[in-house]
Design a protein around this motif. Structure first.
Motif, PDB file in Angstrom:
ATOM      1  N   CYS A 163       0.843  -1.192   0.000  1.00  0.00           N
ATOM      2  CA  CYS A 163       0.000   0.000   0.000  1.00  0.00           C
ATOM      3  C   CYS A 163       0.884   1.250   0.000  1.00  0.00           C
ATOM      4  CB  CYS A 163      -0.922   0.030   1.219  1.00  0.00           C
ATOM      5  SG  CYS A 163      -0.091   0.472   2.770  1.00  0.00           S
ATOM      6  N   ASN A 164       0.256   2.383  -0.189  1.00  0.00           N
ATOM      7  CA  ASN A 164       0.887   3.672   0.084  1.00  0.00           C
ATOM      8  C   ASN A 164       0.391   4.060   1.473  1.00  0.00           C
ATOM      9  OD1 ASN A 164       1.532   6.382   0.404  1.00  0.00           O
ATOM     10  ND2 ASN A 164       1.118   6.903  -1.724  1.00  0.00           N
ATOM     11  N   LEU A 165       1.262   4.010   2.460  1.00  0.00           N
ATOM     12  CA  LEU A 165       0.853   4.274   3.848  1.00  0.00           C
ATOM     13  C   LEU A 165       0.206   5.643   4.019  1.00  0.00           C
ATOM     14  CD1 LEU A 165       3.950   2.689   5.581  1.00  0.00           C
ATOM     15  CD2 LEU A 165       1.588   1.862   5.717  1.00  0.00           C
ATOM     16  N   ASN A 166       0.618   6.622   3.221  1.00  0.00           N
ATOM     17  CA  ASN A 166       0.023   7.953   3.321  1.00  0.00           C
ATOM     18  C   ASN A 166      -1.459   7.938   2.948  1.00  0.00           C
ATOM     19  OD1 ASN A 166       3.042   8.285   2.348  1.00  0.00           O
ATOM     20  ND2 ASN A 166       2.544   9.997   3.673  1.00  0.00           N
ATOM     21  N   GLU A 167      -1.864   6.963   2.171  1.00  0.00           N
ATOM     22  CA  GLU A 167      -3.262   6.850   1.761  1.00  0.00           C
ATOM     23  C   GLU A 167      -4.066   5.927   2.663  1.00  0.00           C
ATOM     24  OE1 GLU A 167      -2.990   5.479  -2.268  1.00  0.00           O
ATOM     25  OE2 GLU A 167      -2.225   7.405  -3.007  1.00  0.00           O
ATOM     26  N   VAL A 168      -3.384   5.100   3.467  1.00  0.00           N
ATOM     27  CA  VAL A 168      -4.069   4.078   4.265  1.00  0.00           C
ATOM     28  C   VAL A 168      -4.161   4.452   5.749  1.00  0.00           C
ATOM     29  CG1 VAL A 168      -3.903   1.677   5.048  1.00  0.00           C
ATOM     30  CG2 VAL A 168      -3.474   2.237   2.656  1.00  0.00           C
ATOM     31  N   LEU A 169      -3.119   5.066   6.289  1.00  0.00           N
ATOM     32  CA  LEU A 169      -3.140   5.409   7.715  1.00  0.00           C
ATOM     33  C   LEU A 169      -4.208   6.463   7.977  1.00  0.00           C
ATOM     34  CD1 LEU A 169       0.684   5.611   8.526  1.00  0.00           C
ATOM     35  CD2 LEU A 169      -0.897   3.733   9.007  1.00  0.00           C
ATOM     36  N   PRO A 170      -4.971   6.305   9.046  1.00  0.00           N
ATOM     37  CA  PRO A 170      -6.012   7.282   9.370  1.00  0.00           C
ATOM     38  C   PRO A 170      -5.415   8.652   9.722  1.00  0.00           C
ATOM     39  CG  PRO A 170      -6.268   5.272  10.672  1.00  0.00           C
ATOM     40  CD  PRO A 170      -4.949   5.183   9.986  1.00  0.00           C
ATOM     41  N   GLU A 171      -6.255   9.647   9.674  1.00  0.00           N
ATOM     42  CA  GLU A 171      -5.835  10.993  10.060  1.00  0.00           C
ATOM     43  C   GLU A 171      -5.253  10.962  11.474  1.00  0.00           C
ATOM     44  OE1 GLU A 171      -7.809  15.377  10.675  1.00  0.00           O
ATOM     45  OE2 GLU A 171      -8.742  14.000   9.256  1.00  0.00           O
ATOM     46  N   GLY A 172      -4.175  11.701  11.659  1.00  0.00           N
ATOM     47  CA  GLY A 172      -3.525  11.742  12.958  1.00  0.00           C
ATOM     48  C   GLY A 172      -2.289  10.856  13.038  1.00  0.00           C
ATOM     49  N   TYR A 173      -2.123   9.974  12.064  1.00  0.00           N
ATOM     50  CA  TYR A 173      -0.945   9.114  12.007  1.00  0.00           C
ATOM     51  C   TYR A 173      -0.074   9.546  10.824  1.00  0.00           C
ATOM     52  CZ  TYR A 173      -3.442   5.802  15.039  1.00  0.00           C
ATOM     53  OH  TYR A 173      -4.129   5.208  16.064  1.00  0.00           O
ATOM     54  N   GLU A 174       1.172   9.898  11.084  1.00  0.00           N
ATOM     55  CA  GLU A 174       2.142  10.150  10.018  1.00  0.00           C
ATOM     56  C   GLU A 174       2.740   8.802   9.616  1.00  0.00           C
ATOM     57  OE1 GLU A 174       2.875  12.997   8.476  1.00  0.00           O
ATOM     58  OE2 GLU A 174       1.570  14.219   9.725  1.00  0.00           O
ATOM     59  N   SER A 175       3.485   8.775   8.541  1.00  0.00           N
ATOM     60  CA  SER A 175       4.030   7.505   8.060  1.00  0.00           C
ATOM     61  C   SER A 175       5.474   7.274   8.519  1.00  0.00           C
ATOM     62  CB  SER A 175       3.928   7.424   6.536  1.00  0.00           C
ATOM     63  OG  SER A 175       4.703   8.438   5.933  1.00  0.00           O
ATOM     64  N   THR A 176       5.833   7.812   9.689  1.00  0.00           N
ATOM     65  CA  THR A 176       7.135   7.512  10.281  1.00  0.00           C
ATOM     66  C   THR A 176       7.068   6.151  10.959  1.00  0.00           C
ATOM     67  OG1 THR A 176       6.549   8.545  12.384  1.00  0.00           O
ATOM     68  CG2 THR A 176       7.596   9.972  10.721  1.00  0.00           C
ATOM     69  N   SER A 177       8.210   5.538  11.197  1.00  0.00           N
ATOM     70  CA  SER A 177       8.232   4.235  11.882  1.00  0.00           C
ATOM     71  C   SER A 177       7.562   4.325  13.245  1.00  0.00           C
ATOM     72  CB  SER A 177       9.667   3.741  12.044  1.00  0.00           C
ATOM     73  OG  SER A 177      10.224   3.450  10.787  1.00  0.00           O
ATOM     74  N   GLU A 178       7.779   5.436  13.945  1.00  0.00           N
ATOM     75  CA  GLU A 178       7.174   5.618  15.266  1.00  0.00           C
ATOM     76  C   GLU A 178       5.652   5.586  15.199  1.00  0.00           C
ATOM     77  OE1 GLU A 178      11.100   7.906  15.306  1.00  0.00           O
ATOM     78  OE2 GLU A 178       9.493   7.539  13.867  1.00  0.00           O
ATOM     79  N   MET A 179       5.095   6.290  14.217  1.00  0.00           N
ATOM     80  CA  MET A 179       3.639   6.363  14.108  1.00  0.00           C
ATOM     81  C   MET A 179       3.040   5.092  13.509  1.00  0.00           C
ATOM     82  SD  MET A 179       2.710   9.480  15.313  1.00  0.00           S
ATOM     83  CE  MET A 179       1.062   9.596  14.745  1.00  0.00           C
ATOM     84  N   ILE A 180       3.796   4.395  12.654  1.00  0.00           N
ATOM     85  CA  ILE A 180       3.329   3.104  12.137  1.00  0.00           C
ATOM     86  C   ILE A 180       3.254   2.107  13.290  1.00  0.00           C
ATOM     87  CG2 ILE A 180       3.866   1.178  10.594  1.00  0.00           C
ATOM     88  CD1 ILE A 180       5.307   3.326   8.791  1.00  0.00           C
ATOM     89  N   ALA A 181       4.267   2.128  14.157  1.00  0.00           N
ATOM     90  CA  ALA A 181       4.251   1.251  15.340  1.00  0.00           C
ATOM     91  C   ALA A 181       3.035   1.558  16.211  1.00  0.00           C
ATOM     92  CB  ALA A 181       5.542   1.398  16.139  1.00  0.00           C
ATOM     93  N   GLN A 182       2.742   2.838  16.421  1.00  0.00           N
ATOM     94  CA  GLN A 182       1.583   3.207  17.236  1.00  0.00           C
ATOM     95  C   GLN A 182       0.283   2.761  16.569  1.00  0.00           C
ATOM     96  OE1 GLN A 182       1.190   7.366  18.223  1.00  0.00           O
ATOM     97  NE2 GLN A 182      -0.755   7.035  19.256  1.00  0.00           N
TER      98      GLN A 182
END
Length: 129
Positions: free
Chosen positions: A77-96
């Motif tokens: 996927c493109n994480l910028n298109e899949v992660l909900p609002e409030g989550y950036e696509s950094t490793s830290e925020m992907i982990a969260q």
């Protein structure tokens, strides 16, 4: 008091760019992400796939993120298109994000820790006390 701890690790491939990043990471690029989940509990539980209390958590449930994006995971996927609002696509925020979504599927009382790596020598961990 007894205590069980399970660990599972898996990979998924995804693209992303870090918003407003001054450098190459600000451009669309991809990684093979490695995810490590640890679940700890003082009792064993049943799962969606096993009706009796025999596990901390089901490995199959913990590995949801490795599924294809069209099947509810994060793979290809493109994480910028899949992660909900409030989550950036950094490793830290992907982990969260993986922590938050996984925690909702687990029985009460399971302690969870999620680590994400986008390169072999760099890890980000997330857990909530």
């Amino acid at each position: 008091m007894p205590k069980w701890k399970i660990t599972t690790e898996f990979t998924f491939n995804a693209a992303h760019s870090i918003r407003d990043y001054d450098g190459p990471c600000g451009r669309l690029h991809g990684h093979t992400y490695t995810v490590r989940l640890e679940a700890t509990s003082d009792r064993l539980h049943a799962s969606e796939y096993c009706p009796h209390a025999a596990m901390v958590a089901d490995f199959r449930t913990l590995k949801w993120a490795k599924r294809d994006v069209l099947k509810g995971g994060l793979d290809h996927c493109n994480l910028n298109e899949v992660l909900p609002e409030g989550y950036e696509s950094t490793s830290e925020m992907i982990a969260q994000y993986i922590y938050d979504k996984t925690k909702k599927t687990l029985p009460e009382g399971i302690k969870l820790k999620v680590a994400v790596s986008e390169s072999p020598n760099s890890w980000a961990e997330y857990e909530d006390d």
